[in-house]
Design a protein around this motif. Structure first.
Motif, PDB file in Angstrom:
ATOM      1  N   ASP A 113       0.848  -1.196   0.000  1.00  0.00           N
ATOM      2  CA  ASP A 113       0.000   0.000   0.000  1.00  0.00           C
ATOM      3  C   ASP A 113       0.884   1.248   0.000  1.00  0.00           C
ATOM      4  OD1 ASP A 113      -2.044   1.828   0.150  1.00  0.00           O
ATOM      5  OD2 ASP A 113      -3.039   0.899   1.871  1.00  0.00           O
ATOM      6  N   VAL A 114       1.556   1.458  -1.122  1.00  0.00           N
ATOM      7  CA  VAL A 114       2.505   2.575  -1.200  1.00  0.00           C
ATOM      8  C   VAL A 114       1.808   3.925  -1.102  1.00  0.00           C
ATOM      9  CG1 VAL A 114       4.317   1.335  -2.439  1.00  0.00           C
ATOM     10  CG2 VAL A 114       2.465   2.400  -3.733  1.00  0.00           C
ATOM     11  N   ALA A 115       0.573   4.014  -1.596  1.00  0.00           N
ATOM     12  CA  ALA A 115      -0.159   5.291  -1.541  1.00  0.00           C
ATOM     13  C   ALA A 115      -0.386   5.709  -0.091  1.00  0.00           C
ATOM     14  CB  ALA A 115      -1.491   5.172  -2.284  1.00  0.00           C
ATOM     15  N   LYS A 116      -0.837   4.776   0.735  1.00  0.00           N
ATOM     16  CA  LYS A 116      -1.067   5.078   2.149  1.00  0.00           C
ATOM     17  C   LYS A 116       0.237   5.463   2.842  1.00  0.00           C
ATOM     18  CE  LYS A 116      -2.800   3.107   6.470  1.00  0.00           C
ATOM     19  NZ  LYS A 116      -3.309   1.881   7.154  1.00  0.00           N
ATOM     20  N   ALA A 117       1.309   4.725   2.538  1.00  0.00           N
ATOM     21  CA  ALA A 117       2.605   5.010   3.159  1.00  0.00           C
ATOM     22  C   ALA A 117       3.073   6.421   2.831  1.00  0.00           C
ATOM     23  CB  ALA A 117       3.640   3.994   2.699  1.00  0.00           C
ATOM     24  N   VAL A 118       2.961   6.810   1.568  1.00  0.00           N
ATOM     25  CA  VAL A 118       3.376   8.154   1.151  1.00  0.00           C
ATOM     26  C   VAL A 118       2.522   9.216   1.827  1.00  0.00           C
ATOM     27  CG1 VAL A 118       3.518   9.750  -0.800  1.00  0.00           C
ATOM     28  CG2 VAL A 118       4.329   7.402  -1.058  1.00  0.00           C
ATOM     29  N   GLN A 119       1.215   9.010   1.836  1.00  0.00           N
ATOM     30  CA  GLN A 119       0.306   9.990   2.433  1.00  0.00           C
ATOM     31  C   GLN A 119       0.575  10.179   3.920  1.00  0.00           C
ATOM     32  OE1 GLN A 119      -3.394   8.193   1.258  1.00  0.00           O
ATOM     33  NE2 GLN A 119      -3.328   9.052  -0.807  1.00  0.00           N
ATOM     34  N   GLU A 120       0.840   9.086   4.642  1.00  0.00           N
ATOM     35  CA  GLU A 120       1.110   9.191   6.075  1.00  0.00           C
ATOM     36  C   GLU A 120       2.427   9.905   6.338  1.00  0.00           C
ATOM     37  OE1 GLU A 120      -1.306   5.420   8.036  1.00  0.00           O
ATOM     38  OE2 GLU A 120       0.858   5.239   7.690  1.00  0.00           O
ATOM     39  N   ILE A 121       3.440   9.621   5.543  1.00  0.00           N
ATOM     40  CA  ILE A 121       4.728  10.298   5.714  1.00  0.00           C
ATOM     41  C   ILE A 121       4.571  11.795   5.457  1.00  0.00           C
ATOM     42  CG2 ILE A 121       7.062  10.542   4.773  1.00  0.00           C
ATOM     43  CD1 ILE A 121       6.858   7.450   4.167  1.00  0.00           C
TER      44      ILE A 121
END
Length: 230
Positions: free
Chosen positions: A148-156
């Motif tokens: 889930d790269v999208a979630k990871a980027v958004q959280e960072i």
């Protein structure tokens, strides 16, 4: 003993070094004691009652600060195909696979956080000496090896930080900038400390939160009463 400048010495007079303050009061003192000409980072240091030499007492994890850190992180994502497109759509600053690996091998390190899909780790692992030494290697425990790269980027981008026990048994982490409202800094502070409490290893015995202090980059530390979080 280290010598401090006049501004630091004057700022230190605002703080009772023997007192244990409640977190909001401590943060307000940190803001008053910050005298640098730049927007200082507010940092938390926590000494934990664990043995950092023992693997079953390691403390490491991530927490999303409700009000961010005040710093926009540059995110690199190692991914291919649809996952690369998802990362780009989520706001990743750099996305690629072998091209990015080659670039890093040539000395490029113009980013703050790495995220990778699991299928890329075989190749990314070859960068261990480069990324590992700078704390940039993607890691499942930090949520940076994920599909889930999208979630990871958004959280960072939203303010996710990683905390990790050092060799002295301490955690150091930023919770924002001096320019932040004290209430927002306090909410970030509580989010971090509560995450540490949840991460307490089963093998840890005795008092877990031993000491907590908060300070600005150039300012004196203010001790926080850990009793409220025990």
């Amino acid at each position: 003993m280290a010598k401090h400048g006049k501004k630091y010495t004057e700022a230190a007079k605002l703080i009772d070094s023997e007192a244990l303050y409640e977190s909001l009061e401590a943060i307000e003192l940190v803001k008053k004691a910050a005298t640098a000409k730049f927007d200082e980072t507010v940092e938390v240091a926590v000494r934990l009652g664990v043995d950092p030499r023992k693997q079953d007492q390691a403390v490491r994890g991530v927490v999303v600060l409700p009000h961010g850190t005040g710093k926009t992180k540059r995110v690199l994502v190692f991914a291919k195909g649809e996952k690369a497109k998802e990362a780009e759509a989520a706001g990743a600053d750099f996305v690629g696979d072998q091209d990015m690996i080659n670039k890093i091998q040539q000395g490029w390190l113009d980013f703050d956080v790495c995220v990778a899909t699991p299928d890329m780790m075989g190749e990314v692992g070859k960068l261990g000496r480069i990324l590992g030494g700078k704390g940039l290697m993607p890691n499942p425990k930090a949520g940076t090896v994920t599909l889930d790269v999208a979630k990871a980027v958004q959280e960072i981008k939203a303010g996710k930080i990683e905390y990790r026990l050092d060799k002295a048994g301490q955690i150091h982490a930023p919770i924002g900038k001096v320019s932040f409202d004290a209430e927002k800094l306090n909410e970030n502070f509580r989010a971090l400390v509560e995450a540490l409490v949840r991460a307490k290893p089963a093998a840890a015995k005795g008092v877990y939160l031993k000491n907590i202090s908060v300070s600005s980059t150039m300012g004196p530390g203010v001790r926080v009463n850990p009793a409220a979080y025990r």
